[in-house]
Design a protein around this motif. Structure first.
Motif, PDB file in Angstrom:
ATOM      1  N   PRO A 197      41.599 -34.770  63.082  1.00  0.00           N
ATOM      2  CA  PRO A 197      43.053 -34.833  63.221  1.00  0.00           C
ATOM      3  C   PRO A 197      43.662 -33.441  63.421  1.00  0.00           C
ATOM      4  CG  PRO A 197      42.371 -35.405  60.982  1.00  0.00           C
ATOM      5  CD  PRO A 197      41.133 -35.266  61.781  1.00  0.00           C
ATOM      6  N   ARG A 230      41.349 -31.834  73.395  1.00  0.00           N
ATOM      7  CA  ARG A 230      42.342 -32.546  72.588  1.00  0.00           C
ATOM      8  C   ARG A 230      42.613 -33.912  73.191  1.00  0.00           C
ATOM      9  NH1 ARG A 230      45.467 -27.348  70.571  1.00  0.00           N
ATOM     10  NH2 ARG A 230      43.971 -25.877  71.386  1.00  0.00           N
ATOM     11  N   LEU A 231      42.970 -34.850  72.350  1.00  0.00           N
ATOM     12  CA  LEU A 231      43.322 -36.176  72.855  1.00  0.00           C
ATOM     13  C   LEU A 231      44.305 -36.855  71.918  1.00  0.00           C
ATOM     14  CD1 LEU A 231      40.453 -38.743  72.238  1.00  0.00           C
ATOM     15  CD2 LEU A 231      40.444 -36.483  71.237  1.00  0.00           C
ATOM     16  N   HIS A 232      44.911 -37.927  72.418  1.00  0.00           N
ATOM     17  CA  HIS A 232      45.822 -38.740  71.622  1.00  0.00           C
ATOM     18  C   HIS A 232      45.188 -40.087  71.363  1.00  0.00           C
ATOM     19  CE1 HIS A 232      48.553 -35.853  73.486  1.00  0.00           C
ATOM     20  NE2 HIS A 232      49.329 -36.049  72.445  1.00  0.00           N
ATOM     21  N   ASP A 233      45.399 -40.641  70.171  1.00  0.00           N
ATOM     22  CA  ASP A 233      44.942 -42.007  69.955  1.00  0.00           C
ATOM     23  C   ASP A 233      46.045 -42.972  70.411  1.00  0.00           C
ATOM     24  OD1 ASP A 233      46.839 -42.233  67.981  1.00  0.00           O
ATOM     25  OD2 ASP A 233      45.423 -42.445  66.326  1.00  0.00           O
ATOM     26  N   ARG A 234      45.814 -44.283  70.216  1.00  0.00           N
ATOM     27  CA  ARG A 234      46.748 -45.270  70.748  1.00  0.00           C
ATOM     28  C   ARG A 234      48.100 -45.213  70.050  1.00  0.00           C
ATOM     29  NH1 ARG A 234      43.435 -50.429  70.200  1.00  0.00           N
ATOM     30  NH2 ARG A 234      45.274 -51.501  70.963  1.00  0.00           N
ATOM     31  N   HIS A 235      48.135 -44.582  68.874  1.00  0.00           N
ATOM     32  CA  HIS A 235      49.405 -44.423  68.174  1.00  0.00           C
ATOM     33  C   HIS A 235      50.010 -43.041  68.439  1.00  0.00           C
ATOM     34  CE1 HIS A 235      48.413 -48.150  66.261  1.00  0.00           C
ATOM     35  NE2 HIS A 235      47.300 -47.644  65.766  1.00  0.00           N
ATOM     36  N   ARG A 287      48.777 -40.148  67.956  1.00  0.00           N
ATOM     37  CA  ARG A 287      48.434 -39.052  67.044  1.00  0.00           C
ATOM     38  C   ARG A 287      47.439 -38.133  67.740  1.00  0.00           C
ATOM     39  NH1 ARG A 287      47.450 -43.285  63.553  1.00  0.00           N
ATOM     40  NH2 ARG A 287      49.342 -43.971  62.532  1.00  0.00           N
ATOM     41  N   PHE A 303      44.383 -35.473  68.172  1.00  0.00           N
ATOM     42  CA  PHE A 303      43.060 -35.160  67.634  1.00  0.00           C
ATOM     43  C   PHE A 303      42.420 -34.035  68.442  1.00  0.00           C
ATOM     44  CE2 PHE A 303      43.757 -39.322  65.938  1.00  0.00           C
ATOM     45  CZ  PHE A 303      43.024 -39.372  64.763  1.00  0.00           C
TER      46      PHE A 303
END
Lengths: 567, 567
Positions: free
Chosen positions: B76, B95-100, B102, B104
C-alpha cells in the motif's frame, strides 16, 4: 529454532475482521499478518507451512511428468488482447502502466504467457505432449477480499498447463493431473471431493474443482450419499422423474390475491402446495428477453439457462423492462399472455403440471387452473432448475445431499480456446499444421493452508497434520531461570536437532501459562515440557491432537520422538 | 528427464537485442525467454539453475540465523508515504490502483513492509536481534532494461532485514551477513570482490556491494593490487600526497587563448601539462551554487561533493545559471573573480598548485600564473576527485587498479532511517523506549545466474560449475533409430536415475551434429554419448569444461560419474 529469536507474534484476541477459524488462528498463532485488504505476509512459521504444501505439490507434479518453470507476474496487455481476456476478465485483473505508458496486467493466471511461449518454441508433434507448471504469487483484485487466505488478492498458486496433439491426448494429461491432485490433497490430510464444475469464462469443456468440505466454504456441492458423484450445484443435472397429475384440466380463472407477496404467501392464500404454483422470471439472455418458468418449489439455475441458449451473458431483466414488456412488475409475473416475441422456456417438471396457479401480470391477481401448453406456449422444456437435496443422484446411485466446500484446486480442459485465438499450432506427423489442444490446472497453495486449518483445529488452536506442521516438536523450557530446567532443555534441544528432528524451542522468559497457551495455538504435533522434574531427568510429552500426555525419561526422548513420527 | 518431452528450445542464432554473452547464451540454450522488455520467463532448465542458486542462498541464510518469510509484492502507498520513499523513489517504482482506486507499489524492496510488521510484532529487547529474509520476484521499472537478466524489470531477489537493539548489535548482524554473502558467491564459483559502496538514496552509512568481476559490468571498482581493498570508484578516498611546487609565485596575467575548447587544447596552446591547469565547474548543491575546482587532469566526484555538503541533491548548474552568475559559459569558467556569495571548494591537490592556468570567465581568454588562495578564495580544501589508476590504495597497501563489476549483492547498515520515520521502537532492559536499528541485505538471484554465465562460458556455450548446472550428466543417444544404441542409452538412463544422478537424456530424433552443438550450448558438466560402439558396450564420456574425452565400458559408467562428482 529458538523461539526468543523468531518472529512468532501470538495474540490473545481474534482480529476484529476475522470471521472464520483459519483466519483467526493463522493470525493469532503468528503465521500471517495482513498488509492490506486481502494481502498477507507469511511470517517464518507461515512460510514453513506453505513450503510443506509447496513441496507436496512439487513432488506430485514432478511425478506426473510436469516440468517446473517460472513465468513473470508482469504480462504485457498485448497478450491478453490476443486472447480477448483483456476486455472480458473485468476488474479482477490488476492493471498498470510502465514508465513508457505501456499497459501490463499482473498475472491472475498464465494461459496467455505460456501459449505465446510454446507457440514460438514448439513446432513439431515430436515435442508433444508437454506439461509445465510453476508455483508463484498470483494477483486478483477481489471485490470483497475476506476470510484471510481463503479469498485474497495476492496468493500463492500452482498453475500447470498441458499442450497436446489431440483431445484424446488431452484426456490423458487431464487424468494424470486429476490423479496428482487427488494425491496432493490426500497427502495434505484433507477431506475433499472432486466435483464437476462450470467452465465459466475460461472457455473449454470438462472441468473439475477439488473442494475441501467445510461449513465456511463459499460453494455448495451436490453429492451422492452412496457413490463418489459430486458436482457444483450449478452443474448437477436433474434426473428426477416427475409424474403427471391425474386431474382433469379445469377452466382458467383469474382470482384476487390482495397483498400476497411471495410464492409461499400465494400458496397459503389459495390453499395449495408450493409445488402447485408456477414461478416465472424474466431474463435477458445476451440481447434477447426470455421468460423462464419453474415449479414454485424449484429454483431457476441461470447457468443451465446460459448453456441452453449458448449465451455469453445471462442477467435478470430489470423491473422496468418487465413492466414495459409484460405490464407488470416482478411480483405479479406469469406466463399467461406473454407476447409472442418473448420466448417462454420451462423446466421439465412444469410439463407435468395440471391446474396450478401463476401470477396474472396484474398487481393483486393470480390465475388458477393454469395448464402449461394450453394456457401459454412453451418454446422448450429443459432442465433449468437447481438440483435439491433428496433428488436422485445424476449417476443413478443414491440420493443427493448438499455440503459446502472450499475450492482448493481446479483442472480444466481448455481445448483449442487459447491456441486458436493465439495461433499456437504444430506440424503433425503428416507435416500438416494443427491447432494445439490445451489443459490448465490450478491449486491455491496458500488457500490450501487455510483449508487445512479449517479441518484441523480445536478450541485451543491449530492441530496440524504431522507432515504439514511447521515443526515436529515444540520443546518448552518452563522456567528457564532455574538452572536444571534450562540445562536439560538446552541439552534436549541439541540432541533433537542432531537427530534431524525439526524442533521449535520455547526458551522465552514467559510464564508457563503463556507458553502452554502459545504452544496449543501454534499446534505442533508433539510437545515436550521440561519442568519441575528436570532435576530427576523426567520430562512431559504431550500429543497436540489427542491431548494425551505422559512422563518420560529424558534419555529416551529421541527414540520416543522418532518412533512417534515413523508410526 | 527426456529431452524430447522437455521445453528446451535451443536457437542457432543470437537474439538480435542480446549484446552480452550471458544474455545470448541463456536465450540460445533455452534457459530463458523474454516476455516484455526486461521481463523474462525461466524455462525448466532456467528454473533448475535458479533453484540451485536459491538453495545455496537459503542454506547460507539459515546458517547465519536468518528466518525465511514471504511478504507480498502489493504494497500500500501509505507505507511508502510513511518512509517518504513514495516521492523520492521516482519512476523506477511501479505503481498501480486497485478497483477502489487505492494506490499500491509493486515491491521494489521491502523495508517499509517489514518495518511496519516488526514494529507491531516486537515490543521488547528480549526478541532482538532478529534477521528475516525472503526470496521473491521484485519489480523495478528500469529506464533502459538490457543485458538480459543483468538489468531487468522483474527479477528474483533475496532480501534480508535485521532489527537490532544498537549500532553495535547491527555491526554483528552485518558481519554475519557479510560472511554469508562471501560464502554464497564463493559456492557459486564466482570471482568477486566486496567493495565499499555509496549508501545512495536509502539513507544509512556502511555499505558494501558484492561485485562479480566482468568486462560487461556497469560499475567500476577501484581495488588494491596487493591488499583486498576494493571500493566503488565513487567511494574510494584519495590519499595521494601532492607536493608543493618550488616555483616562486608570478603575477597573475590574462592571455588570449582563441578557439581553445578543452583543458587539453589550452594546455597544449599554453605549452604546459594538463596537471598545470585548473578545472572549474559550477554545481547546484541543494539550493546553493558552489564552484568546484580540481587539477586539470583530475575528475570531480560529485558523490564526494554531496557528502561534503551533506546534501540531498547535487546537479551541474545550467549554462544559463553559469552565465548569469559568472558572466561566462561552461568553456571559460575559472575561479578568479568569483562573486563573494558563491563558495569555491577545491580538491586537496589544488592547494599545492603554483602558477597554473585557469579560465578567465571570458570567451577566448585564460589566466596564467594563477595561485590558489592568492588569486581566489577557497572556502575549503577537501577530497573531491575520483581516484585514478596508479594512485596509492587508501588502505596504504599497494596501488589502485580499476576493474569492471556486476553487482550481485549489497549489504547495508540502514541504522535508524526507517525505524525513525515509521516509529519502530522497543522497550530496552530498563523499560525505556528505543528506536530499532536496522540493516538490509540483498542478493540478485537471477542476476547471479547471469554473472555465473559471464564467467563460465566458451565459444561453444555455457560451462556451468558442477553445483549450478541444471543436470549432472547429459546422456546422448546419437542415433535412436538404431536399436542397440537406443537400448543401451535407455538402460544407462534408468541406471543413472536409479543411482540418484540428475540426468538429461537427449532421446530426440535429431542429427548427431545438432545434439553435440545443443549439448555444448546447454553446458552440463559431463556428456555421455551412446554411438557406434554401443554394440560392444562402449560409450564416450566428455568433460564439458576441459573438452577431454575417452571411451568407457558402459558397466563402469555409474562408478565413473559418481567418482567424478565426488572428486
Amino acid at each position: 529454532m529458538k523461539q526468543s529469536q523468531m518472529l512468532i507474534p501470538t495474540l490473545k484476541e481474534n482480529p476484529a475482521d476475522a470471521e472464520i477459524k483459519s483466519h483467526q488462528l493463522l493470525v493469532r498463532a503468528g503465521y500471517i499478518r495482513q498488509i492490506a485488504s486481502g494481502v498477507y505476509s507469511f511470517l517464518p512459521n507461515g512460510r514453513r507451512v506453505l513450503r510443506k504444501v509447496e513441496d507436496i505439490v512439487r513432488e506430485e507434479m514432478d511425478k506426473a511428468g510436469a516440468h517446473e518453470m517460472m513465468m513473470p507476474a508482469l504480462q504485457p496487455a498485448e497478450l491478453w488482447q490476443e486472447s480477448g481476456r483483456w476486455s472480458t476478465y473485468g476488474s479482477e485483473l490488476m492493471r498498470l502502466h510502465d514508465r513508457h505508458d505501456r499497459e501490463f496486467a499482473l498475472g491472475a493466471t498464465h494461459e496467455e504467457v505460456i501459449t505465446s511461449l510454446v507457440r514460438d518454441a514448439i513446432k513439431s508433434y515430436k515435442r508433444l505432449p508437454l506439461t509445465v507448471y510453476q508455483i508463484q504469487n498470483k494477483f486478483r483484485d477481489e471485490k470483497r477480499p475476506r476470510f484471510g487466505l481463503l479469498r485474497g488478492r495476492e496468493f500463492l498458486m500452482k498453475d500447470a498447463y498441458s499442450f497436446n496433439e489431440s483431445f484424446e491426448s488431452l484426456d490423458e494429461s487431464y487424468e494424470k493431473m486429476f490423479a496428482a491432485y487427488s494425491n496432493i490433497f490426500a497427502r495434505c490430510g484433507l477431506d475433499f471431493r472432486a466435483v464437476i464444475a462450470d467452465s465459466g469464462q475460461m472457455g473449454g469443456k470438462d472441468t473439475h474443482e477439488f473442494m475441501v468440505l467445510s461449513e465456511v466454504g463459499e460453494d455448495v456441492i451436490a453429492y451422492s450419499d452412496t457413490s463418489d458423484y459430486a458436482a457444483n450445484i450449478e452443474m448437477a443435472p436433474v434426473v428426477a422423474e416427475h409424474t403427471i397429475s391425474h386431474q382433469e384440466p379445469k377452466p382458467l380463472k383469474k382470482v384476487s390475491t390482495p397483498n400476497q407477496k411471495t410464492m409461499q404467501d400465494v400458496a397459503n392464500y389459495l390453499n395449495h402446495e408450493l409445488a402447485e404454483g408456477i414461478k416465472a422470471i424474466m431474463f435477458k439472455v445476451d440481447d434477447q428477453f426470455v421468460m423462464v418458468v419453474t415449479r414454485g418449489d424449484h429454483e431457476i439455475n441461470d447457468v443451465k439457462l446460459k448453456n441452453l441458449y449458448d449465451a455469453d451473458i445471462v442477467d435478470l431483466a430489470t423491473e422496468q423492462d418487465t413492466q414495459t414488456l409484460m405490464g407488470s412488475g416482478f411480483g405479479s409475473l406469469g406466463p399467461v399472455g406473454t407476447p409472442k416475441e418473448i420466448e417462454v422456456v420451462a423446466d421439465l417438471a412444469v410439463e407435468k403440471l395440471v391446474n396450478v396457479s401463476s401470477g396474472a401480470n396484474e398487481s393483486g391477481y393470480h390465475y388458477v387452473n393454469v395448464n402449461p401448453g394450453r394456457d401459454f406456449e412453451v418454446k422448450e422444456y429443459a432442465d433449468l432448475r437447481f438440483i435439491k437435496e433428496g433428488d436422485p443422484s445424476p449417476d443413478g446411485q443414491g440420493t443427493i445431499k448438499f455440503a459446502r466446500g472450499i475450492e482448493v484446486g481446479h483442472v480444466f480442459k481448455l481445448g483449442e480456446f487459447y491456441a486458436d485465438k493465439m495461433n499456437a499450432s504444430y506440424l503433425n506427423d503428416q507435416g500438416k499444421s494443427q491447432t494445439m489442444v490445451m489443459g490448465s490446472y490450478g491449486i491455491g497453495v496458500s488457500r490450501t493452508v487455510a483449508a487445512i486449518v479449517e479441518q484441523y483445529h480445536d478450541e485451543s488452536g491449530i492441530t496440524w497434520p504431522a507432515n504439514i506442521a511447521p515443526y515436529q516438536v515444540h520443546l518448552l523450557s518452563l522456567n528457564p531461570k532455574k538452572e536444571d530446567q534450562k540445562q536439560l532443555a538446552d541439552q534436549l534441544y541439541d540432541q533433537l536437532k542432531s537427530a534431524g528432528i525439526d524442533v521449535l524451542y520455547d526458551d522465552r522468559k514467559e510464564r508457563a501459562g503463556v507458553k502452554f497457551a502459545d504452544s496449543d495455538l501454534i499446534g505442533i504435533p508433539l510437545r515436550i515440557t521440561v519442568g519441575k522434574r528436570a532435576g530427576e531427568g523426567i520430562v512431559e510429552v504431550k500429543e497436540r491432537v489427542s491431548g494425551e500426555q505422559d512422563e518420560q525419561e529424558h534419555s529416551k526422548i529421541i527414540e520416543y520422538v522418532q518412533q512417534w513420527f515413523s508410526a
